[in-house]
Design a protein around this motif. Structure first.
Motif, PDB file in Angstrom:
ATOM      1  N   ALA A 106      73.183 -11.577  48.164  1.00 13.03           N
ATOM      2  CA  ALA A 106      72.854 -10.628  49.333  1.00 13.03           C
ATOM      3  C   ALA A 106      73.677 -11.265  50.541  1.00 13.03           C
ATOM      4  O   ALA A 106      74.233 -10.243  51.402  1.00 13.03           O
ATOM      5  N   ASN A 107      73.956 -12.511  50.618  1.00 12.98           N
ATOM      6  CA  ASN A 107      74.532 -13.062  51.568  1.00 12.98           C
ATOM      7  C   ASN A 107      76.096 -12.852  51.547  1.00 12.98           C
ATOM      8  O   ASN A 107      76.772 -12.487  52.664  1.00 12.98           O
ATOM      9  N   VAL A 108      76.584 -13.012  50.494  1.00 12.49           N
ATOM     10  CA  VAL A 108      78.049 -13.222  50.157  1.00 12.49           C
ATOM     11  C   VAL A 108      78.677 -12.164  49.294  1.00 12.49           C
ATOM     12  O   VAL A 108      80.007 -12.115  49.240  1.00 12.49           O
ATOM     13  N   THR A 109      77.929 -11.308  48.789  1.00 17.31           N
ATOM     14  CA  THR A 109      78.595 -10.164  48.086  1.00 17.31           C
ATOM     15  C   THR A 109      77.969  -8.954  48.656  1.00 17.31           C
ATOM     16  O   THR A 109      76.879  -8.863  49.405  1.00 17.31           O
ATOM     17  N   ASP A 110      78.404  -7.699  48.029  1.00 17.66           N
ATOM     18  CA  ASP A 110      77.684  -6.447  48.069  1.00 17.66           C
ATOM     19  C   ASP A 110      76.848  -6.067  46.714  1.00 17.66           C
ATOM     20  O   ASP A 110      76.345  -5.042  46.712  1.00 17.66           O
ATOM     21  N   ALA A 111      76.926  -7.061  45.871  1.00 10.80           N
ATOM     22  CA  ALA A 111      76.205  -6.779  44.673  1.00 10.80           C
ATOM     23  C   ALA A 111      74.564  -6.366  44.702  1.00 10.80           C
ATOM     24  O   ALA A 111      73.880  -5.851  44.024  1.00 10.80           O
ATOM     25  N   SER A 158      64.512  -2.842  44.709  1.00  9.52           N
ATOM     26  CA  SER A 158      64.435  -1.395  45.059  1.00  9.52           C
ATOM     27  C   SER A 158      65.499  -0.817  45.779  1.00  9.52           C
ATOM     28  O   SER A 158      65.783   0.340  45.780  1.00  9.52           O
ATOM     29  N   ALA A 159      66.346  -1.671  46.523  1.00 10.95           N
ATOM     30  CA  ALA A 159      67.677  -1.186  47.096  1.00 10.95           C
ATOM     31  C   ALA A 159      68.668  -0.419  45.829  1.00 10.95           C
ATOM     32  O   ALA A 159      69.095   0.345  46.265  1.00 10.95           O
ATOM     33  N   ALA A 160      68.361  -0.996  44.676  1.00 14.15           N
ATOM     34  CA  ALA A 160      69.204  -0.592  43.693  1.00 14.15           C
ATOM     35  C   ALA A 160      68.726   0.994  43.193  1.00 14.15           C
ATOM     36  O   ALA A 160      69.601   1.776  43.264  1.00 14.15           O
ATOM     37  N   ALA A 161      67.770   1.066  43.488  1.00 16.57           N
ATOM     38  CA  ALA A 161      66.885   2.447  43.257  1.00 16.57           C
ATOM     39  C   ALA A 161      67.461   3.389  44.310  1.00 16.57           C
ATOM     40  O   ALA A 161      67.928   4.673  43.884  1.00 16.57           O
ATOM     41  N   GLU A 162      67.658   3.300  45.680  1.00 16.65           N
ATOM     42  CA  GLU A 162      68.178   4.001  46.609  1.00 16.65           C
ATOM     43  C   GLU A 162      69.615   4.287  46.350  1.00 16.65           C
ATOM     44  O   GLU A 162      70.114   5.307  46.279  1.00 16.65           O
ATOM     45  N   LEU A 163      70.318   3.020  45.705  1.00 23.19           N
ATOM     46  CA  LEU A 163      71.752   3.585  45.176  1.00 23.19           C
ATOM     47  C   LEU A 163      71.949   4.636  44.497  1.00 23.19           C
ATOM     48  O   LEU A 163      72.866   5.183  43.930  1.00 23.19           O
TER      49      LEU A 163
END
Length: 206
Positions: A29-34, A93-98
């Motif tokens: 979460a710090n170093v990538t957008d994954a 859950s952020a992935a669900a938003e995407l």
């Protein structure tokens, strides 16, 4: 669907090692957008928190490789690993938003509960199998199995984030391994009970 698979994979990893998936999610979460952490989980990407998790991980990796001590550690981790599973499942859950899905984001407790249950199930199998492995290998197997578990937790965490479709395959393989281990555990315990009965029924000639 991918959000659920990511959560399932990370929760499974937490059942093997509580701190590895937390560190993977926080660092990525710090170093990538994954990984994009949802509101309320920004603390997981704090470098101070990650440093504490890293120290706890080192302690866990050392203790889990010492016969007998590993069982005590597993008892302590009965609370920690499921809690970690709940956190990493909810944090995805952020992935669900995407995916433009609102069901999971509107019901965050569902993800947390699923993560807790899955991590607890994996932890239970691990805890039940370790004493049998230690007894069967005179303690030699403890560091080997622990290293495999750590590698599995790390690998599962990466798969969950970057290739969540493969989580299904990984879970199936883990289920087969768990079934095999539980069979060995039951056989070992049955054999030990039989030996105790035989010893108890044996009376030396007088």
């Amino acid at each position: 669907m991918l959000a659920a698979l990511t959560g399932l994979g990370l929760s499974t990893a937490a059942g093997l090692n509580a701190y590895i998936p937390l560190l993977v999610v926080g660092v990525l979460a710090n170093v990538t957008d994954a990984v994009r952490l949802p509101d309320g989980y920004a603390w997981l990407s704090n470098w101070g928190v990650l440093a504490v998790l890293a120290v706890l991980l080192v302690a866990e990796m050392v203790l889990d490789k010492v016969p007998a001590v590993d069982s005590v550690n597993d008892a302590i981790q009965t609370v920690v690993r499921p809690a970690s599973g709940g956190v990493v499942f909810s944090a995805t859950s952020a992935a669900a938003e995407l995916e433009n899905s609102t069901w999971m984001t509107e019901r965050p407790w569902v993800g947390w509960l699923l993560g807790v249950v899955l991590a607890l199930a994996v932890h239970a199998v691990k805890s039940a199998a370790r004493p049998v492995i230690n007894a069967g290998t005179a303690g030699v197997g403890a560091p080997v199995v622990s290293t495999v578990e750590d590698a599995g937790s790390f690998g599962m965490s990466l798969i969950a984030v970057f290739l969540p479709v493969l989580v299904i395959v990984a879970l199936l393989l883990l289920a087969v391994a768990a079934w095999w281990l539980l069979r060995r555990v039951r056989r070992f315990r049955a054999h030990r009970r039989a030996r105790k009965r035989a010893t108890g029924n044996h009376h030396p000639p007088g």
